[in-house]
Design an enzyme around this catalytic site. Sequence first.
Site, mmCIF file in Angstrom:
data_model
loop_
_atom_site.group_PDB
_atom_site.id
_atom_site.type_symbol
_atom_site.label_atom_id
_atom_site.label_comp_id
_atom_site.label_asym_id
_atom_site.label_seq_id
_atom_site.Cartn_x
_atom_site.Cartn_y
_atom_site.Cartn_z
ATOM 1 N N GLU A 42 -8.175 23.987 72.550
ATOM 2 C CA GLU A 42 -8.687 22.425 73.564
ATOM 3 C C GLU A 42 -9.090 22.839 74.896
ATOM 4 O O GLU A 42 -10.191 23.630 75.709
ATOM 5 C CB GLU A 42 -7.927 21.521 73.036
ATOM 6 C CG GLU A 42 -8.589 20.829 71.481
ATOM 7 C CD GLU A 42 -9.335 20.602 70.977
ATOM 8 O OE1 GLU A 42 -10.610 20.901 71.852
ATOM 9 O OE2 GLU A 42 -9.695 20.451 70.061
ATOM 10 N N ASN A 50 -11.910 24.523 76.764
ATOM 11 C CA ASN A 50 -12.616 24.242 78.376
ATOM 12 C C ASN A 50 -13.073 24.661 79.123
ATOM 13 O O ASN A 50 -14.155 24.811 80.178
ATOM 14 C CB ASN A 50 -11.974 22.258 78.053
ATOM 15 C CG ASN A 50 -12.220 21.541 77.145
ATOM 16 O OD1 ASN A 50 -13.588 21.171 76.767
ATOM 17 N ND2 ASN A 50 -11.311 20.046 77.700
ATOM 18 N N ARG A 83 -21.014 18.357 70.727
ATOM 19 C CA ARG A 83 -19.852 18.036 71.057
ATOM 20 C C ARG A 83 -19.263 16.936 70.882
ATOM 21 O O ARG A 83 -19.639 15.822 71.107
ATOM 22 C CB ARG A 83 -19.273 18.632 72.997
ATOM 23 C CG ARG A 83 -19.931 20.185 72.733
ATOM 24 C CD ARG A 83 -18.501 20.892 73.269
ATOM 25 N NE ARG A 83 -17.370 21.523 73.378
ATOM 26 C CZ ARG A 83 -17.653 22.727 72.350
ATOM 27 N NH1 ARG A 83 -18.947 23.460 72.418
ATOM 28 N NH2 ARG A 83 -16.936 23.090 72.313
HETATM 29 N N1 LIG Z 1 -11.399 23.177 82.711
HETATM 30 C C1 LIG Z 1 -12.680 21.833 82.855
HETATM 31 N N2 LIG Z 1 -13.706 22.176 84.086
HETATM 32 C C2 LIG Z 1 -14.288 21.520 83.691
HETATM 33 N N3 LIG Z 1 -14.690 20.138 83.567
HETATM 34 C C3 LIG Z 1 -14.061 19.941 82.727
HETATM 35 C C4 LIG Z 1 -12.704 21.200 81.625
HETATM 36 N N4 LIG Z 1 -12.415 20.517 80.814
HETATM 37 C C5 LIG Z 1 -12.916 19.354 80.681
HETATM 38 N N5 LIG Z 1 -13.384 18.684 81.667
HETATM 39 C C6 LIG Z 1 -14.729 17.928 81.461
HETATM 40 O O1 LIG Z 1 -13.976 16.376 80.460
HETATM 41 C C7 LIG Z 1 -15.009 16.593 79.208
HETATM 42 C C8 LIG Z 1 -14.472 15.984 78.241
HETATM 43 O O2 LIG Z 1 -13.228 16.881 77.681
HETATM 44 P P1 LIG Z 1 -13.042 17.306 76.258
HETATM 45 O O3 LIG Z 1 -12.841 18.290 76.101
HETATM 46 O O4 LIG Z 1 -12.374 15.658 76.132
HETATM 47 O O5 LIG Z 1 -14.689 17.125 75.360
HETATM 48 P P2 LIG Z 1 -15.778 18.276 75.247
HETATM 49 O O6 LIG Z 1 -14.886 19.630 75.587
HETATM 50 O O7 LIG Z 1 -16.136 17.757 76.189
HETATM 51 O O8 LIG Z 1 -16.025 17.831 74.043
HETATM 52 P P3 LIG Z 1 -15.101 19.099 71.983
HETATM 53 O O9 LIG Z 1 -13.835 19.578 72.900
HETATM 54 O O10 LIG Z 1 -15.046 17.481 70.981
HETATM 55 O O11 LIG Z 1 -15.933 19.703 71.965
HETATM 56 C C9 LIG Z 1 -16.023 17.731 78.963
HETATM 57 O O12 LIG Z 1 -17.238 17.258 78.925
HETATM 58 C C10 LIG Z 1 -15.662 17.958 80.668
HETATM 59 O O13 LIG Z 1 -16.945 17.250 81.344
HETATM 60 MG MG LIG Z 2 -13.089 20.056 74.963
#
Ligand SMILES: Nc1ncnc2c1ncn2[C@@H]1O[C@H](COP(=O)(O)OP(=O)(O)OP(=O)(O)O)[C@@H](O)[C@H]1O
Ligand SMILES: [Mg+2]
Lengths: 113, 142
Positions: free
Chosen positions: B49, B53, B108
């Site tokens: 995860e 991200n 996502r």
């Molecule tokens: N390393 C990062 N840099 C910038 N923004 C981030 C980062 N990690 C997370 N985010 C932000 O936080 C939000 C939520 O992250 P999360 O992993 O919970 O969901 P997602 O990545 O959008 O979806 P999924 O992980 O279910 O595919 C993301 O949509 C993004 O906007």
């Molecule tokens: Mg994610």
Amino acid sequence: MLLERLTEIKLTNYTLNVKMRGDIDHHTAKSVREKIDEAILLNKPRFVILDLSNVDFMDSSGLGLVLGRYTKALDIGAKLIIHKPTRRIKRILEMAGIERIIEIKGDDYDEML
Amino acid sequence: MKCCDNNMKLYLPSLSINESMARQAVASFVAQLNPTLEELADIKCAVSEAVTNAIVHGYKYKSGTVYIGVKYYGDRTVIIEIRDKGCGIENVKEAMTPLFTTDTSGERSGMGFAVMQTFMDKLDVRSKLNEGVRILMTKHLK
Ligand SMILES: Nc1ncnc2c1ncn2[C@@H]1O[C@H](COP(=O)(O)OP(=O)(O)OP(=O)(O)O)[C@@H](O)[C@H]1O
Ligand SMILES: [Mg+2]
């Protein structure tokens, strides 16, 4: 490519049987997604069965993949059902509350016998 | 005891093909402690995860480096750090809310942080806009 072996798709009686294999993550999700969507659009099934019994690993990208296919199926009036997730995969599906949206059938019980 | 028993560092280019490599490498390292399969699977998922991200949101598919650090201590505490120098998160609390996503493709689920939180014992997320994100995750092995 190796990824192509991840998914096996068969059509019988208006039912699209999708057997997924290996690791479903952000990297592998793209090709799996394209393959399933192509088959849904081409075959216009009434049911789409996602067989997860051979999936070794799945993270939130897999949740997105499943939910996205559910929507794609709905778009053409088909119902998507998740089939036989392993205990591990079931855990992440339940954590995300997927069973409230998508029907989950079977478990890994008979594979343990 | 202040100093750690063992540690590992891994720097990877932000390529999606490295997601699997990252979680396998961390799992192999932690496997030295003989964790249960369940614990190992939890760690693999959480690492996947955080690394995904960094690649998807932090660097937005542009090239960058994902920094991974793993430490474990004699009391079977495992600490995993995953950092990127990408765009950062404006509101960390909001980003961590289950189902929150800035993704517009509809692919996502916004469950990444929820997965990290559920599968690990402790999750700490720090970020500065335009500087990147630092994830610290702790798991106490049985
Ligand atoms: N390393 C990062 N840099 C910038 N923004 C981030 C980062 N990690 C997370 N985010 C932000 O936080 C939000 C939520 O992250 P999360 O992993 O919970 O969901 P997602 O990545 O959008 O979806 P999924 O992980 O279910 O595919 C993301 O949509 C993004 O906007
Ligand atoms: Mg994610």
